[in-house]
Design a protein around this motif. Structure first.
Motif, PDB file in Angstrom:
ATOM      1  N   ILE A   9       3.449  10.322  -9.736  1.00  0.00           N
ATOM      2  CA  ILE A   9       3.484  10.654 -10.710  1.00  0.00           C
ATOM      3  C   ILE A   9       3.339  12.907 -10.686  1.00  0.00           C
ATOM      4  O   ILE A   9       2.890  12.868 -11.403  1.00  0.00           O
ATOM      5  CB  ILE A   9       1.631  10.250 -10.820  1.00  0.00           C
ATOM      6  N   ARG A  10       2.192  12.983  -9.481  1.00  0.00           N
ATOM      7  CA  ARG A  10       1.343  13.956  -9.492  1.00  0.00           C
ATOM      8  C   ARG A  10       2.835  14.841  -9.220  1.00  0.00           C
ATOM      9  O   ARG A  10       3.099  16.059  -9.707  1.00  0.00           O
ATOM     10  CB  ARG A  10       1.075  13.722  -7.676  1.00  0.00           C
ATOM     11  N   THR A  11       3.726  14.718  -8.002  1.00  0.00           N
ATOM     12  CA  THR A  11       4.654  15.688  -8.399  1.00  0.00           C
ATOM     13  C   THR A  11       5.241  16.290  -9.647  1.00  0.00           C
ATOM     14  O   THR A  11       6.157  17.158 -10.017  1.00  0.00           O
ATOM     15  CB  THR A  11       5.878  15.467  -7.616  1.00  0.00           C
ATOM     16  N   LEU A  12       5.532  14.991 -10.853  1.00  0.00           N
ATOM     17  CA  LEU A  12       5.762  14.937 -11.972  1.00  0.00           C
ATOM     18  C   LEU A  12       4.796  15.904 -13.061  1.00  0.00           C
ATOM     19  O   LEU A  12       5.429  16.320 -13.623  1.00  0.00           O
ATOM     20  CB  LEU A  12       6.204  13.982 -12.982  1.00  0.00           C
ATOM     21  N   ARG A  13       3.831  15.536 -12.863  1.00  0.00           N
ATOM     22  CA  ARG A  13       2.701  16.060 -13.587  1.00  0.00           C
ATOM     23  C   ARG A  13       2.907  17.976 -13.159  1.00  0.00           C
ATOM     24  O   ARG A  13       2.648  18.606 -14.168  1.00  0.00           O
ATOM     25  CB  ARG A  13       1.187  15.821 -12.960  1.00  0.00           C
ATOM     26  N   ARG A  14       2.666  17.984 -11.593  1.00  0.00           N
ATOM     27  CA  ARG A  14       3.315  19.229 -11.591  1.00  0.00           C
ATOM     28  C   ARG A  14       4.275  19.734 -11.917  1.00  0.00           C
ATOM     29  O   ARG A  14       4.427  21.804 -11.949  1.00  0.00           O
ATOM     30  CB  ARG A  14       3.265  19.836  -9.992  1.00  0.00           C
ATOM     31  N   ALA A  15       5.537  19.932 -11.828  1.00  0.00           N
ATOM     32  CA  ALA A  15       6.465  20.228 -12.617  1.00  0.00           C
ATOM     33  C   ALA A  15       6.414  20.369 -14.224  1.00  0.00           C
ATOM     34  O   ALA A  15       6.361  21.201 -14.830  1.00  0.00           O
ATOM     35  CB  ALA A  15       7.628  18.772 -12.253  1.00  0.00           C
ATOM     36  N   ALA A  16       5.512  19.276 -14.902  1.00  0.00           N
ATOM     37  CA  ALA A  16       5.063  19.611 -16.305  1.00  0.00           C
ATOM     38  C   ALA A  16       4.319  20.881 -16.491  1.00  0.00           C
ATOM     39  O   ALA A  16       4.695  22.318 -17.962  1.00  0.00           O
ATOM     40  CB  ALA A  16       4.821  18.345 -17.064  1.00  0.00           C
ATOM     41  N   TRP A  17       3.393  20.958 -15.522  1.00  0.00           N
ATOM     42  CA  TRP A  17       2.742  22.251 -15.916  1.00  0.00           C
ATOM     43  C   TRP A  17       3.402  23.487 -15.946  1.00  0.00           C
ATOM     44  O   TRP A  17       3.515  24.515 -15.946  1.00  0.00           O
ATOM     45  CB  TRP A  17       1.724  22.266 -14.791  1.00  0.00           C
ATOM     46  N   PHE A  18       4.433  23.006 -14.328  1.00  0.00           N
ATOM     47  CA  PHE A  18       5.277  24.528 -13.686  1.00  0.00           C
ATOM     48  C   PHE A  18       6.230  24.743 -15.266  1.00  0.00           C
ATOM     49  O   PHE A  18       6.601  26.104 -15.669  1.00  0.00           O
ATOM     50  CB  PHE A  18       5.666  24.068 -12.989  1.00  0.00           C
ATOM     51  N   ALA A  19       6.812  24.096 -16.374  1.00  0.00           N
ATOM     52  CA  ALA A  19       7.483  24.050 -17.244  1.00  0.00           C
ATOM     53  C   ALA A  19       6.583  25.314 -18.420  1.00  0.00           C
ATOM     54  O   ALA A  19       6.971  25.792 -19.233  1.00  0.00           O
ATOM     55  CB  ALA A  19       8.147  23.112 -18.025  1.00  0.00           C
TER      56      ALA A  19
ATOM     57  N   MET B 141       0.650  -1.456  -0.103  1.00  0.00           N
ATOM     58  CA  MET B 141      -0.450  -0.034  -0.233  1.00  0.00           C
ATOM     59  C   MET B 141       0.865   0.872   0.400  1.00  0.00           C
ATOM     60  O   MET B 141       0.703   2.243  -0.229  1.00  0.00           O
ATOM     61  CB  MET B 141      -0.792  -0.093   1.547  1.00  0.00           C
ATOM     62  N   ASN B 142       2.267   1.573   0.721  1.00  0.00           N
ATOM     63  CA  ASN B 142       3.078   2.423   0.378  1.00  0.00           C
ATOM     64  C   ASN B 142       3.841   2.797  -0.554  1.00  0.00           C
ATOM     65  O   ASN B 142       3.733   3.218  -0.903  1.00  0.00           O
ATOM     66  CB  ASN B 142       3.805   2.292   1.981  1.00  0.00           C
ATOM     67  N   ALA B 143       3.570   2.210  -0.972  1.00  0.00           N
ATOM     68  CA  ALA B 143       4.152   2.250  -2.446  1.00  0.00           C
ATOM     69  C   ALA B 143       3.793   2.319  -3.396  1.00  0.00           C
ATOM     70  O   ALA B 143       3.853   3.104  -4.544  1.00  0.00           O
ATOM     71  CB  ALA B 143       4.953   0.561  -3.405  1.00  0.00           C
ATOM     72  N   VAL B 144       2.447   2.407  -3.296  1.00  0.00           N
ATOM     73  CA  VAL B 144       1.030   2.556  -4.890  1.00  0.00           C
ATOM     74  C   VAL B 144       0.607   4.334  -4.014  1.00  0.00           C
ATOM     75  O   VAL B 144       0.871   5.494  -4.623  1.00  0.00           O
ATOM     76  CB  VAL B 144      -0.160   2.260  -4.127  1.00  0.00           C
ATOM     77  N   VAL B 145       0.972   4.572  -2.175  1.00  0.00           N
ATOM     78  CA  VAL B 145       1.424   6.401  -1.908  1.00  0.00           C
ATOM     79  C   VAL B 145       2.496   7.223  -2.448  1.00  0.00           C
ATOM     80  O   VAL B 145       1.847   7.642  -3.314  1.00  0.00           O
ATOM     81  CB  VAL B 145       1.367   6.677  -0.713  1.00  0.00           C
ATOM     82  N   VAL B 146       3.450   6.367  -2.530  1.00  0.00           N
ATOM     83  CA  VAL B 146       4.061   6.683  -2.924  1.00  0.00           C
ATOM     84  C   VAL B 146       5.335   6.945  -4.420  1.00  0.00           C
ATOM     85  O   VAL B 146       4.808   8.349  -5.551  1.00  0.00           O
ATOM     86  CB  VAL B 146       5.615   5.716  -3.087  1.00  0.00           C
ATOM     87  N   ARG B 147       4.303   6.014  -4.996  1.00  0.00           N
ATOM     88  CA  ARG B 147       4.280   6.469  -6.832  1.00  0.00           C
ATOM     89  C   ARG B 147       2.989   7.446  -7.319  1.00  0.00           C
ATOM     90  O   ARG B 147       3.319   8.409  -7.522  1.00  0.00           O
ATOM     91  CB  ARG B 147       4.011   4.400  -7.567  1.00  0.00           C
ATOM     92  N   TYR B 148       2.208   7.201  -6.548  1.00  0.00           N
ATOM     93  CA  TYR B 148       1.110   7.985  -6.996  1.00  0.00           C
ATOM     94  C   TYR B 148       1.320   9.947  -6.738  1.00  0.00           C
ATOM     95  O   TYR B 148       1.522  10.189  -7.314  1.00  0.00           O
ATOM     96  CB  TYR B 148      -0.321   8.522  -6.318  1.00  0.00           C
TER      97      TYR B 148
END
Length: 135
Positions: A11-21, A1-8
C-alpha cells in the motif's frame, strides 16, 4: 503477521507511486504554464516549488542542537502548513471559480503542488510536534 507487513508495504509503495505520478503531472503543468504565459509564470512556478522548504530556515539557528533527521520544533507548524496539499488545491479551486485570471499565480500553485507531491513520493511527509517524520 508477515502478511500484514507485506500488505502495508504494498500500500505504501502504491501510495508513493501515485504521489510520483501527481508530481510529474504538476511539474508538467507548471512547465506548460511557464511556456504558455512567459517568464513570470515560469519564475513563480520555480519560486513556489522551492518556497515550502524555506520553512527549514525558521529552525536554522538551533539546528545543531537537534538530532539528524529532526526538524526544530519551532519550525514544525510552518513546515506542516507549507506541505499540506489541500492548501494549494483549495487555492486552485478559488482561482478557478473566481474571475481571477493571472496565469503566473496558477503556475505557482502548480509548482507548489509538484513540490508536495515529490516530497510524498520520496517519503517525506508532515512532521510530528517534536519535529520527527510522521509514519
Amino acid at each position: 503477521m508477515n502478511a500484514v507487513v507485506v500488505r502495508y508495504s504494498g500500500i505504501r509503495t502504491l501510495r508513493r507511486a501515485a504521489w510520483f505520478a501527481g508530481a510529474l503531472f504538476w511539474t508538467a503543468f507548471a512547465v506548460l504554464e511557464g511556456v504558455n504565459h512567459g517568464w513570470l509564470a515560469a519564475l513563480l512556478a520555480l519560486a513556489f516549488f522551492i518556497a515550502p522548504d524555506l520553512t527549514f530556515l525558521v529552525g536554522l539557528r538551533d539546528a545543531r542542537t537537534v538530532e539528524r533527521g529532526r526538524l526544530q520544533p519551532r519550525a514544525v507548524p510552518f513546515y506542516n502548513a507549507a506541505h499540506r496539499a489541500l492548501v494549494p488545491l483549495a487555492l486552485m479551486v478559488v482561482y478557478t471559480f473566481t474571475p481571477m485570471t493571472w496565469a503566473p499565480l496558477f503556475a505557482g500553485l502548480c509548482g507548489w503542488l509538484a513540490h508536495i507531491s515529490f516530497d510524498r513520493a520520496f517519503g517525506y511527509g508532515l512532521r510530528t510536534r517534536e519535529g520527527f517524520q510522521r509514519t
